[in-house]
Design a protein around this motif. Structure first.
Motif, PDB file in Angstrom:
ATOM      1  N   PRO A 151       0.821  -1.211   0.000  1.00 41.09           N
ATOM      2  CA  PRO A 151       0.000   0.000   0.000  1.00 41.09           C
ATOM      3  C   PRO A 151       0.854   1.259   0.000  1.00 41.09           C
ATOM      4  O   PRO A 151       1.993   1.268   0.462  1.00 41.09           O
ATOM      5  N   SER A 152       0.289   2.314  -0.510  1.00 44.22           N
ATOM      6  CA  SER A 152       0.959   3.613  -0.413  1.00 44.22           C
ATOM      7  C   SER A 152       0.809   4.139   1.007  1.00 44.22           C
ATOM      8  O   SER A 152       0.131   3.531   1.846  1.00 44.22           O
ATOM      9  N   ALA A 153       1.454   5.238   1.284  1.00 47.05           N
ATOM     10  CA  ALA A 153       1.368   5.896   2.605  1.00 47.05           C
ATOM     11  C   ALA A 153       1.938   5.032   3.730  1.00 47.05           C
ATOM     12  O   ALA A 153       1.492   5.120   4.870  1.00 47.05           O
ATOM     13  N   LEU A 154       2.930   4.191   3.411  1.00 44.42           N
ATOM     14  CA  LEU A 154       3.567   3.395   4.463  1.00 44.42           C
ATOM     15  C   LEU A 154       4.249   4.267   5.506  1.00 44.42           C
ATOM     16  O   LEU A 154       4.500   3.806   6.627  1.00 44.42           O
ATOM     17  N   HIS A 155       4.536   5.507   5.170  1.00 44.86           N
ATOM     18  CA  HIS A 155       5.196   6.389   6.121  1.00 44.86           C
ATOM     19  C   HIS A 155       4.350   6.611   7.375  1.00 44.86           C
ATOM     20  O   HIS A 155       4.876   7.027   8.413  1.00 44.86           O
ATOM     21  N   ASP A 179      10.783   3.217  -0.874  1.00 48.29           N
ATOM     22  CA  ASP A 179      11.512   4.155  -0.025  1.00 48.29           C
ATOM     23  C   ASP A 179      10.779   4.433   1.281  1.00 48.29           C
ATOM     24  O   ASP A 179      11.401   4.577   2.341  1.00 48.29           O
ATOM     25  N   ALA A 180       9.447   4.513   1.228  1.00 47.85           N
ATOM     26  CA  ALA A 180       8.678   4.818   2.434  1.00 47.85           C
ATOM     27  C   ALA A 180       8.836   3.737   3.498  1.00 47.85           C
ATOM     28  O   ALA A 180       8.843   4.036   4.699  1.00 47.85           O
ATOM     29  N   LEU A 184      11.246   4.043   7.462  1.00 44.99           N
ATOM     30  CA  LEU A 184      10.529   4.011   8.740  1.00 44.99           C
ATOM     31  C   LEU A 184      11.525   4.079   9.897  1.00 44.99           C
ATOM     32  O   LEU A 184      12.503   3.328   9.925  1.00 44.99           O
ATOM     33  N   PRO A 185      11.292   4.930  10.874  1.00 44.80           N
ATOM     34  CA  PRO A 185      12.326   5.232  11.868  1.00 44.80           C
ATOM     35  C   PRO A 185      12.643   4.119  12.843  1.00 44.80           C
ATOM     36  O   PRO A 185      13.723   4.116  13.439  1.00 44.80           O
ATOM     37  N   ARG A 186      11.719   3.148  13.025  1.00 46.68           N
ATOM     38  CA  ARG A 186      11.955   2.085  14.016  1.00 46.68           C
ATOM     39  C   ARG A 186      12.168   0.718  13.376  1.00 46.68           C
ATOM     40  O   ARG A 186      12.373  -0.267  14.098  1.00 46.68           O
ATOM     41  N   ALA A 388      20.752  -0.647  -0.641  1.00 41.06           N
ATOM     42  CA  ALA A 388      21.759  -1.351   0.148  1.00 41.06           C
ATOM     43  C   ALA A 388      22.098  -0.561   1.411  1.00 41.06           C
ATOM     44  O   ALA A 388      22.200  -1.131   2.511  1.00 41.06           O
ATOM     45  N   ALA A 389      22.260   0.737   1.272  1.00 42.16           N
ATOM     46  CA  ALA A 389      22.573   1.570   2.436  1.00 42.16           C
ATOM     47  C   ALA A 389      21.426   1.550   3.441  1.00 42.16           C
ATOM     48  O   ALA A 389      21.651   1.491   4.663  1.00 42.16           O
ATOM     49  N   ALA A 390      20.192   1.591   2.955  1.00 44.28           N
ATOM     50  CA  ALA A 390      19.034   1.564   3.852  1.00 44.28           C
ATOM     51  C   ALA A 390      18.926   0.227   4.572  1.00 44.28           C
ATOM     52  O   ALA A 390      18.630   0.176   5.775  1.00 44.28           O
ATOM     53  N   LEU A 391      19.180  -0.871   3.858  1.00 47.16           N
ATOM     54  CA  LEU A 391      19.117  -2.196   4.475  1.00 47.16           C
ATOM     55  C   LEU A 391      20.230  -2.371   5.505  1.00 47.16           C
ATOM     56  O   LEU A 391      20.021  -2.991   6.558  1.00 47.16           O
ATOM     57  N   ARG A 392      21.390  -1.839   5.212  1.00 51.61           N
ATOM     58  CA  ARG A 392      22.482  -1.867   6.176  1.00 51.61           C
ATOM     59  C   ARG A 392      22.078  -1.125   7.458  1.00 51.61           C
ATOM     60  O   ARG A 392      22.290  -1.594   8.575  1.00 51.61           O
TER      61      ARG A 392
END
Length: 421
Positions: A151-155, A179-180, A184-186, A388-392
């Motif tokens: 879904p959209s709006a995952l943020h 990207d959303a 996610l911060p947590r 890759a950077a985000a997954l890291r």
């Protein structure tokens, strides 16, 4: 203290009206084709309902009268759609509908109060946008479905910490890992293996990185334990070109686990290879008489055990440590440094662990630590440095959680936190 009732005894008492005021009902594995109407007589008190392992095809609309109901398990039934009535439960916190035949999730079926949603091993091809209105959601289990996009709006799901997207139908990394989601911060525990965009790399890892170990060269002994994906046995490996070796054998127990597919776990385990901070692997089982996939792993001595227990229903995404458990400073530092080194090695192999938890960290009581269990491990998308950077960063967030947990049980907390900085 009296023994807990069996499901059959619970049903008998329910039908006879002897469970007035009950807050929990365990009606698992009774062959029920419909929910007994007597359940609704508990509408003012019922909080937990488990009807897993039955033959239910729906849930009654009157279930919405159970205004205190916060936990519902109905896994292993015959539901073809997520019952819309569940969205009208105002306190619904945990919903488990694993291994049904669910192809439809109606928009009104998702209660905004959900914290933990388990839809593993169904037939879901799309999810409604109302999922993103579940602002309390921490744990989202979607492995083994037919999803092609999210879904959209995952943020909006800013509390989401654990997500399982493995073994779906995502053709592109950007659909499985938008990207959303990655921002996610947590978010700290993410699995996305076993999708079409991973197929070539996973197959290559299994066929080129692993030694084939013939089943008839293994003498399999007692069962040592069981995890989400398989059973672990002690075994003796009669090596064709070396002396007999005591090993552990992991036999996978199903086509889909809560984390993903056996072949994905095998591919990641093999691709990770050897490292001082990893449990490691000897090879892949070849020629099991039932075709069961499996791995041959090092056998650890009795001094080794998990650093903590897995999360509980109440803790959701946090491991359970023994009451009063404390760590000496030098031991805590050694454990965290080993975990950080193992994670750096995986990232150099372009792999995420996806499940870096204390319960997957084996320790020997003297500071030795080995990261194990690659059930949620996933390759990074090819030629995609931003993802890759985000997954890291997501894996590193899990390491920070681990460091905080250990630091809280140590006399030198700041030094322990700095060990993984």
């Amino acid at each position: 203290m009296s023994e807990p009732l069996t499901p059959a005894e619970t049903l008998a008492r329910l039908l006879s009206g002897r469970l007035q005021g009950a807050t929990r009902l365990d009606l698992r594995g009774l062959g029920l084709t419909e929910l007994p109407p007597e359940v609704l007589a508990l509408a003012d008190t019922l909080e937990v309902l488990d009807v897993s392992g039955n033959a239910l095809v729906t849930l009654p609309e009157q279930l919405a009268e159970c205004r205190r109901l916060h936990t519902v398990f109905a896994s292993g039934n015959r539901l073809a759609a997520l019952p819309a009535v569940l969205g009208r439960l105002p306190l619904l916190d945990t919903l488990g509908l694993k291994a049904n035949f669910i192809a439809e999730v109606p928009p009104e079926g998702l209660s905004p109060s959900l914290r933990w949603l388990i839809l593993t091993d169904n037939r879901i091809s799309s999810l409604p946008d109302t999922l993103t209105e579940c602002s309390r959601l921490q744990k989202l289990m979607l492995a083994g479905n037919r999803l092609r996009r999210l879904p959209s709006a995952l943020h909006r799901l800013h509390r989401l910490e654990l997500v399982r997207l493995a073994a779906n139908a995502f053709e592109r990394a950007e659909d499985a890992l938008p990207d959303a989601l990655l921002a996610l911060p947590r978010l700290a525990w993410l699995a996305h293996a076993g999708n079409p965009f991973h197929a070539t790399r996973e197959q290559a890892a299994v066929t080129t990185a692993g030694q084939a170990i013939r089943w008839h060269d293994l003498q399999v002994g007692e069962r040592l334990g069981e995890g989400a994906s398989g059973h672990i046995h002690a075994a003796r490996w009669n090596q064709p070109d070396g002396p007999p070796l005591d090993v552990a054998v992991k036999l996978f127990k199903g086509a889909v686990t809560s984390d993903g597919l056996p072949r994905s776990e095998m591919a990641a385990t093999l691709a990770a290879g050897r490292h001082d901070g990893l449990l490691g692997v000897h090879g892949v089982i070849d020629g099991h008489p039932a075709g069961t996939p499996g791995l041959v792993l090092p056998l650890l001595g009795s001094a080794w055990s998990p650093l903590a227990g897995p999360p509980s229903m109440a803790s959701c995404t946090r491991d359970i440590y023994a009451e009063g458990q404390r760590f000496a400073g030098d031991r805590a530092l050694a454990i965290l440094r080993s975990a950080a080194s193992a994670l750096d090695h995986l990232h150099a192999c372009e792999l995420s662990h996806g499940d870096l938890y204390a319960h997957n960290l084996l320790v020997d009581g003297r500071g030795g630590a080995l990261l194990s269990d690659f059930g949620a491990a996933s390759f990074w998308p090819v030629n995609d440095p931003s993802r890759a950077a985000a997954l890291r960063a997501i894996d590193r967030r899990a390491l920070t959680v681990l460091a905080d947990e250990v630091a809280a049980r140590c006399d030198v907390p700041e030094a322990v936190r700095q060990a993984t900085a």
